[in-house]
Motif scaffolding. Structure first.
Motif, PDB file in Angstrom:
ATOM      1  N   ALA A   1      -0.453   4.741  -2.265  1.00 50.03           N
ATOM      2  CA  ALA A   1      -0.547   5.869  -0.992  1.00 50.03           C
ATOM      3  C   ALA A   1      -1.358   6.517  -1.424  1.00 50.03           C
ATOM      4  O   ALA A   1      -2.697   7.442  -1.345  1.00 50.03           O
ATOM      5  N   ASP A   2      -1.362   7.327  -2.975  1.00 52.48           N
ATOM      6  CA  ASP A   2      -2.308   7.696  -3.626  1.00 52.48           C
ATOM      7  C   ASP A   2      -3.981   7.797  -3.944  1.00 52.48           C
ATOM      8  O   ASP A   2      -4.328   8.218  -4.345  1.00 52.48           O
TER       9      ASP A   2
ATOM     10  N   TRP B   1      -3.046   6.137   7.194  1.00 53.68           N
ATOM     11  CA  TRP B   1      -2.416   6.822   6.258  1.00 53.68           C
ATOM     12  C   TRP B   1      -2.697   6.790   5.091  1.00 53.68           C
ATOM     13  O   TRP B   1      -2.125   7.729   3.851  1.00 53.68           O
ATOM     14  N   LEU B   2      -3.467   6.112   4.627  1.00 54.51           N
ATOM     15  CA  LEU B   2      -3.976   5.562   3.131  1.00 54.51           C
ATOM     16  C   LEU B   2      -5.255   6.853   3.041  1.00 54.51           C
ATOM     17  O   LEU B   2      -5.295   7.657   3.978  1.00 54.51           O
ATOM     18  N   ASN B   3      -5.303   7.240   1.590  1.00 54.73           N
ATOM     19  CA  ASN B   3      -5.485   8.240   0.538  1.00 54.73           C
ATOM     20  C   ASN B   3      -6.739   7.985   0.798  1.00 54.73           C
ATOM     21  O   ASN B   3      -8.147   7.868   0.347  1.00 54.73           O
ATOM     22  N   TRP B   4      -7.874   7.279   2.841  1.00 51.95           N
ATOM     23  CA  TRP B   4      -8.664   6.850   3.047  1.00 51.95           C
ATOM     24  C   TRP B   4     -10.074   8.792   2.735  1.00 51.95           C
ATOM     25  O   TRP B   4      -9.781   9.802   2.971  1.00 51.95           O
ATOM     26  N   ARG B   5     -10.756   8.201   1.312  1.00 53.06           N
ATOM     27  CA  ARG B   5     -12.043   9.401   1.503  1.00 53.06           C
ATOM     28  C   ARG B   5     -13.236   9.511   2.133  1.00 53.06           C
ATOM     29  O   ARG B   5     -13.557  10.831   1.935  1.00 53.06           O
TER      30      ARG B   5
ATOM     31  N   TYR C   1       1.160  -0.801  -0.062  1.00 48.11           N
ATOM     32  CA  TYR C   1      -0.224  -0.005  -0.391  1.00 48.11           C
ATOM     33  C   TYR C   1       0.822   1.356   0.357  1.00 48.11           C
ATOM     34  O   TYR C   1       0.493   2.215  -0.664  1.00 48.11           O
TER      35      TYR C   1
ATOM     36  N   ARG D   1      -9.931   0.986   9.397  1.00 50.49           N
ATOM     37  CA  ARG D   1      -8.493   1.878   8.833  1.00 50.49           C
ATOM     38  C   ARG D   1      -7.473   1.425   9.386  1.00 50.49           C
ATOM     39  O   ARG D   1      -6.336   1.607   9.365  1.00 50.49           O
TER      40      ARG D   1
ATOM     41  N   PRO E   1      -7.122   6.381  -4.099  1.00 46.93           N
ATOM     42  CA  PRO E   1      -8.636   7.117  -3.178  1.00 46.93           C
ATOM     43  C   PRO E   1      -9.341   5.823  -2.328  1.00 46.93           C
ATOM     44  O   PRO E   1      -9.433   4.842  -4.132  1.00 46.93           O
TER      45      PRO E   1
ATOM     46  N   ASP F   1     -13.451  17.658  -8.141  1.00 44.19           N
ATOM     47  CA  ASP F   1     -11.966  17.719  -7.698  1.00 44.19           C
ATOM     48  C   ASP F   1     -11.276  17.585  -9.005  1.00 44.19           C
ATOM     49  O   ASP F   1     -10.440  18.206  -9.048  1.00 44.19           O
TER      50      ASP F   1
END
Length: 351
Positions: free
Chosen positions: A131-132, A148-152, A127, A143, A134, A341
């Protein structure tokens, strides 16, 4: 919106009997179609859906996993998603990290809901490389190993409000529903029922990978006089199986990311006795819709006072927190935010 939903191929959408991810995908897809979105579903060819179906395999690969490579079908399907990306505004993957290298090649927005546990050794290394990407969690507890993941967002599962009906009066047994697997601890469920003096009915899938565990640890327990094994059950059978149970026993021994069977029980008005691992505390309201326990002794004590739990309160909690309408609302808001976005990130054309 033009939305692609990409399902695992292990079960059809929705599954005939046992199956979690593919069942949630089915409800999400049909909910999006009902709202007028243009939805394409990548799934096994035997799937049943209101969306446009793109077949990744002729049938659920669980049916052929002993004679074919399941991953070969998945990789071919994911490449097909990339090839057709111009047809979509957003692609929503349910194939965990297998989708990441493909998602990076898309020329449209993408999102991945992670459905599995994240505490397995080696996952952090993988991961970190993505890490980028989403991602969406299905519980806050999921989690914890990789915050630190890109959690939305976190989106709890939801099921159709009229899929399972409320049962005001329970029967005279407790239920276990799921898989016969070491992490699910059917042996605990059988022991809890025995010590509490209740019959137990078990509806469970036995995967090929769990066959040895079943034969060595569980098969002889099914011969006990208070145990009835009912095989796998589909949605049509869950109404009575769960609705007539005094309680659902959920004695897991692992950090379950969600636990769909718990909200299925609540939809029937059946309280849940769950071991407090993973997301159980996000679903079961202790003393209101069931009990959270930490040992067999506590589970036996909880079962002795299960009739203090209002079955109407269980159904009300389901309708308030775990319907497919609520799940679809959350995902639509995420899609819209991601598309805004993406639009804001587009460079202005030279005038």
């Amino acid at each position: 919106m033009r939305i692609a939903q990409v399902s695992p191929l292990y079960e059809r959408v929705p599954p005939v009997a046992y199956g979690g991810v593919e069942r949630v995908v089915a409800w999400l897809v049909d909910g999006l179609v009902a709202r007028g979105h243009d939805v394409t579903l990548f799934a096994s060819g035997d799937s049943r859906t209101r969306a446009r179906l793109v077949s990744g395999s002729d049938c659920a690969v669980r049916l052929i996993e002993d004679t074919a490579d399941p991953q070969a079908f998945h990789f071919a399907m994911l490449e097909d998603v990339v090839r057709r990306a111009d047809e979509f505004d957003i692609v929503h993957f349910h194939t965990d990290y297998a989708s990441f290298p493909f998602a990076r090649r898309l020329n449209c927005a993408s999102l991945t809901t992670l459905h599995w546990r994240l505490d397995v050794p080696g996952l952090s290394t993988l991961y970190r490389q993505f890490a980028d990407m989403p991602v969406v969690s299905i519980s806050a507890a999921q989690r914890a190993p990789l915050p630190w993941l890109n959690w939305r967002a976190t989106v709890h599962h939801g099921l159709p409000v009229d899929l399972l009906r409320f049962h005001e009066e329970p029967g005279d047994y407790v239920a276990f529903l799921g898989r016969i697997a070491p992490t699910k601890r059917p042996d605990r469920a059988i022991e809890i029922a025995r010590r509490a003096g209740w019959p137990i009915r078990i509806a469970a899938k036995i995967d090929n990978g769990d066959r040895a565990y079943f034969e060595q640890e569980i098969a002889e327990l099914f011969e006990l006089p208070h145990v009835e094994y009912c095989g796998e059950v589909g949605d049509s059978d869950k109404n009575d199986f769960l609705g007539r149970a005094r309680a659902l026993l959920f004695p897991i021994d692992w950090p379950e990311p969600f636990g769909l069977v718990m909200i299925e029980a609540l939809a029937c008005g059946t309280p849940v006795i769950a071991f407090d691992h993973g997301a159980a505390h996000e679903i079961v309201e202790h003393g209101v819709t069931g009990f959270l326990v930490h040992s067999v002794d506590e589970a036996v004590d909880a079962l002795a006072k299960i009739d203090t739990i209002s079955r109407a309160a269980c159904r009300a909690a389901f309708e308030r927190r775990f319907t497919v309408e609520r799940m679809v609302d959350r995902y639509v808001r995420i899609y819209e935010a991601m598309l805004r976005d993406a639009c804001d990130a587009q460079p202005l054309e030279a005038g």
